[in-house]
Design a protein around this motif. Structure first.
Motif, PDB file in Angstrom:
ATOM      1  N   LYS A 195      14.751 -93.164 -12.211  1.00 12.05           N
ATOM      2  CA  LYS A 195      14.727 -94.408 -11.423  1.00 12.05           C
ATOM      3  C   LYS A 195      15.823 -94.405 -10.369  1.00 12.05           C
ATOM      4  N   LEU A 196      17.031 -93.955 -10.768  1.00 18.69           N
ATOM      5  CA  LEU A 196      18.126 -93.900  -9.802  1.00 18.69           C
ATOM      6  C   LEU A 196      17.807 -92.903  -8.686  1.00 18.69           C
ATOM      7  N   SER A 197      17.258 -91.754  -9.060  1.00 20.36           N
ATOM      8  CA  SER A 197      16.910 -90.739  -8.066  1.00 20.36           C
ATOM      9  C   SER A 197      15.860 -91.259  -7.103  1.00 20.36           C
ATOM     10  N   PHE A 198      14.848 -91.931  -7.643  1.00 21.71           N
ATOM     11  CA  PHE A 198      13.774 -92.455  -6.799  1.00 21.71           C
ATOM     12  C   PHE A 198      14.307 -93.496  -5.827  1.00 21.71           C
ATOM     13  N   ASN A 199      15.116 -94.416  -6.326  1.00 19.27           N
ATOM     14  CA  ASN A 199      15.632 -95.488  -5.472  1.00 19.27           C
ATOM     15  C   ASN A 199      16.608 -94.968  -4.419  1.00 19.27           C
ATOM     16  N   ALA A 200      17.292 -93.853  -4.714  1.00 21.45           N
ATOM     17  CA  ALA A 200      18.259 -93.294  -3.772  1.00 21.45           C
ATOM     18  C   ALA A 200      17.628 -92.293  -2.809  1.00 21.45           C
ATOM     19  N   CYS A 201      16.372 -91.943  -3.041  1.00 23.84           N
ATOM     20  CA  CYS A 201      15.723 -90.904  -2.240  1.00 23.84           C
ATOM     21  C   CYS A 201      15.570 -91.358  -0.791  1.00 23.84           C
ATOM     22  N   HIS A 202      16.135 -90.591   0.143  1.00 23.11           N
ATOM     23  CA  HIS A 202      16.042 -90.994   1.541  1.00 23.11           C
ATOM     24  C   HIS A 202      14.702 -90.592   2.150  1.00 23.11           C
ATOM     25  N   TRP A 203      13.854 -89.899   1.386  1.00 24.11           N
ATOM     26  CA  TRP A 203      12.504 -89.582   1.847  1.00 24.11           C
ATOM     27  C   TRP A 203      11.471 -90.539   1.257  1.00 24.11           C
ATOM     28  N   LYS A 204      11.925 -91.438   0.406  1.00 24.79           N
ATOM     29  CA  LYS A 204      10.996 -92.331  -0.288  1.00 24.79           C
ATOM     30  C   LYS A 204      10.122 -93.084   0.712  1.00 24.79           C
ATOM     31  N   GLY A 205       8.822 -92.999   0.497  1.00 20.51           N
ATOM     32  CA  GLY A 205       7.888 -93.694   1.374  1.00 20.51           C
ATOM     33  C   GLY A 205       7.575 -92.963   2.661  1.00 20.51           C
ATOM     34  N   ALA A 206       8.270 -91.836   2.911  1.00 15.71           N
ATOM     35  CA  ALA A 206       8.092 -91.152   4.189  1.00 15.71           C
ATOM     36  C   ALA A 206       7.569 -89.729   4.032  1.00 15.71           C
ATOM     37  N   CYS A 207       7.276 -89.298   2.807  1.00 14.08           N
ATOM     38  CA  CYS A 207       6.773 -87.926   2.656  1.00 14.08           C
ATOM     39  C   CYS A 207       5.660 -87.836   1.616  1.00 14.08           C
ATOM     40  N   ALA A 208       4.849 -88.888   1.527  1.00 16.41           N
ATOM     41  CA  ALA A 208       3.654 -88.789   0.695  1.00 16.41           C
ATOM     42  C   ALA A 208       2.875 -87.559   1.136  1.00 16.41           C
ATOM     43  N   THR A 209       2.364 -86.805   0.170  1.00 15.15           N
ATOM     44  CA  THR A 209       1.806 -85.486   0.470  1.00 15.15           C
ATOM     45  C   THR A 209       0.374 -85.353  -0.020  1.00 15.15           C
ATOM     46  N   LEU A 210      -0.451 -84.753   0.824  1.00 18.23           N
ATOM     47  CA  LEU A 210      -1.812 -84.374   0.466  1.00 18.23           C
ATOM     48  C   LEU A 210      -1.856 -82.861   0.336  1.00 18.23           C
ATOM     49  N   TYR A 211      -2.279 -82.400  -0.839  1.00 20.37           N
ATOM     50  CA  TYR A 211      -2.448 -80.956  -1.059  1.00 20.37           C
ATOM     51  C   TYR A 211      -3.851 -80.742  -1.614  1.00 20.37           C
ATOM     52  N   GLU A 212      -4.725 -80.269  -0.742  1.00 23.95           N
ATOM     53  CA  GLU A 212      -6.129 -80.050  -1.087  1.00 23.95           C
ATOM     54  C   GLU A 212      -6.776 -81.342  -1.593  1.00 23.95           C
ATOM     55  N   ASN A 213      -7.045 -81.453  -2.891  1.00 20.71           N
ATOM     56  CA  ASN A 213      -7.731 -82.657  -3.386  1.00 20.71           C
ATOM     57  C   ASN A 213      -6.805 -83.598  -4.148  1.00 20.71           C
ATOM     58  N   GLN A 214      -5.492 -83.440  -3.958  1.00 20.18           N
ATOM     59  CA  GLN A 214      -4.536 -84.275  -4.677  1.00 20.18           C
ATOM     60  C   GLN A 214      -3.526 -84.902  -3.722  1.00 20.18           C
ATOM     61  N   ILE A 215      -3.005 -86.043  -4.132  1.00 20.95           N
ATOM     62  CA  ILE A 215      -1.924 -86.685  -3.400  1.00 20.95           C
ATOM     63  C   ILE A 215      -0.766 -86.936  -4.359  1.00 20.95           C
ATOM     64  N   ALA A 216       0.431 -87.090  -3.804  1.00 19.19           N
ATOM     65  CA  ALA A 216       1.629 -87.362  -4.593  1.00 19.19           C
ATOM     66  C   ALA A 216       2.627 -88.098  -3.703  1.00 19.19           C
TER      67      ALA A 216
END
Length: 381
Positions: free
Chosen positions: A284-305
Motif C-alpha cells: 500500500k505504501l509503495s502504491f501510494n508513493a509510486c510516481h508512475w501511479k495512474g500514468a503507466c497502465a499497460t496493455l500487453y497482448e490480451n491483458q492489462i495491468a
C-alpha cells in the motif's frame, strides 16, 4: 424545459472552445468561465456574441452555494488537471452529480447534439494513459532497466492481432485514451511498428501517440515507418543515453529533415533503482508513493495491468530463480469488462507493489556487462 445554468472550468483554448459549444446548445445557459489565473478575474470574454464573465474559483463556489448556477462543466484535459479541478469542487461540497465533463469526442464532432458527449465526471468514458508493449528485448540493455531487457535471452515481440483485438475491446469501454505510449524494450526493433501506429490511430483517432526509443535505430528507419509516423501524427520520443551523445546531432537533423514530430530528452546519467527483489516492501505504501501511479497502465497482448511490472518481472525471477508469481493483470474479455472494473484495477494496490523499492535510490547509468546476469544488484536494491 428548464435550462441548466453552468460554469465552464478553465480559460485555456479548449475551455473557451467548450464555452462556445455550450452557449450554442438549448439545454444550457452559460453563466461564466472559471479561470485559475487571477490576472483574468472580472474580465469578460466574447462567447457567441455575448460578453461572458471570467470568475475566480471561489466566486464560482459562491455562485453554486447561493444557487446562481446548477453545475460545472470541464473539458477533457490532461488527467492531473481534470483531477485537480474535480478535487477542488468536491472539497468545497459540490455534489458529484453537478460536476460534468465534456468528452474529447465533443471537440471533433460536426453534429454536436449527440448523447454521451457531456457526462458526469465520475462516469466519463476516457482513460488518461495506456502503454502498449511491442518488444521485450532491447539493443542497449542498461543495468537497472525497469523492463529487465538485459535479462531477455531471445527477441520477444508482442502479438499484433491480440493487441489489436484488445484495443477494440477497450474502445468499446473507453471512447478515448488521452495518451498512448508505444514502449519496449526497444520498439523500433519491431518490424510491424508501422502497422501498430496505423492500427492505434484508426481505433483511437484523437489520442496523443508517442513511441519511446533509445534512438540507436532512428537514422536507419525505413520509409514505410517514416510515413506511418507522419500520417498518424505520432511523436517519436528519443531518450538520450550517454552512448548516443556523439550521434544526437545526426539524429536531430534526420528527424527534422524527415519532418517527423519528435522530442529528445536530456542526457540520462542516472537510473532510479525501482525494484526490491526480496518483496519486503509494504504494497500500500509503495502504491501510494509510486510516481508512475495512474500514468503507466499497460496493455500487453490480451491483458492489462496498472503498470508494466507484472509483464516483465518474470525475467528477473527466471534469471535469479526467485519465487515471484506475477499478479495484478486482467484478461480483456468483451463479455465481462466495464470501466468500473478497469478503473478499480488501475487504482488498487496489488502484490507486485511489494517488489518496488522506495523512491530516491539511484545508481550511475551503465550498460550491462557479462557479469550482470549473475549480479542481482544490477537490477535491484
Amino acid at each position: 424545459m428548464k435550462k441548466m445554468r453552468v460554469l465552464v472550468l478553465g480559460n485555456g483554448r479548449k475551455s473557451l472552445q467548450l464555452a462556445h459549444i455550450i452557449s450554442a446548445w438549448k439545454e444550457y445557459t452559460l453563466e461564466g468561465v472559471v479561470d485559475y489565473q487571477n490576472i483574468n478575474w472580472e474580465k469578460s470574454e466574447n462567447i457567441e456574441g455575448k460578453m461572458i464573465e471570467i470568475v475566480s474559483p471561489m466566486k464560482a463556489i459562491e455562485m453554486y452555494q447561493d444557487l446562481s448556477i446548477d453545475a460545472f462543466i470541464m473539458p477533457s484535459l490532461e488527467e492531473d488537471v481534470n483531477n485537480r479541478m474535480y478535487r477542488f469542487l468536491v472539497v468545497n461540497d459540490v455534489s458529484e452529480c453537478d460536476i460534468l465533463y465534456g468528452q474529447e469526442s465533443l471537440f471533433h464532432k460536426v453534429e454536436l447534439k449527440q448523447e454521451g458527449l457531456i457526462t458526469q465526471y465520475i462516469s466519463r468514458d476516457e482513460l488518461d494513459t495506456m502503454e502498449i508493449h511491442v518488444a521485450d528485448h532491447c539493443n542497449m540493455n542498461c543495468k537497472n532497466c525497469s523492463m529487465f531487457c538485459g535479462l531477455v535471452k531471445e527477441p520477444k515481440y508482442s502479438d499484433f492481432m491480440q493487441t489489436q483485438n484488445s484495443l477494440y475491446i477497450l474502445k468499446g469501454i473507453f471512447k478515448h485514451i488521452k495518451r498512448i505510449r508505444v514502449i519496449g524494450g526497444e520498439p523500433l526493433l519491431n518490424k510491424e511498428l508501422d502497422k501498430y501506429l496505423y492500427m492505434i490511430r484508426d481505433i483511437y483517432p484523437y489520442s496523443d501517440i508517442r513511441v519511446i526509443t533509445n534512438g540507436i535505430l532512428v537514422t536507419g528507419m525505413k520509409e514505410n515507418l517514416i510515413t506511418a509516423f507522419k500520417e498518424t501524427s505520432s511523436k517519436l520520443v528519443v531518450t538520450s543515453y550517454l552512448p548516443l551523445m556523439k550521434k544526437i546531432d545526426k539524429i536531430n537533423n534526420f528527424l527534422k529533415n524527415k519532418e517527423i514530430n519528435y522530442e529528445i530528452s536530456d542526457t540520462i546519467t542516472d537510473f532510479q533503482k525501482i525494484y526490491d527483489y526480496t518483496g519486503q516492501q509494504d504494497e500500500k505504501l509503495s502504491f501510494n508513493a509510486c510516481h508512475w501511479k495512474g500514468a503507466c497502465a499497460t496493455l500487453y497482448e490480451n491483458q492489462i495491468a496498472p503498470c508494466f511490472v507484472p509483464f516483465v518481472i518474470k525475467y528477473l525471477a527466471e534469471n535469479f530463480d526467485l519465487n515471484i508469481s506475477p499478479s495484478g493483470t486482467m484478461i480483456l474479455n468483451a463479455d465481462n469488462m466495464n470501466k468500473d472494473k478497469i478503473r478499480k484495477l488501475f487504482n488498487t494496490p496489488f502484490d507486485m507493489c511489494k517488489y518496488c523499492a522506495p523512491r530516491g535510490i539511484t545508481s550511475k547509468w551503465e550498460m550491462c556487462d557479462k557479469n550482470s546476469v549473475n549480479n542481482i544488484f544490477d537490477w535491484s536494491i
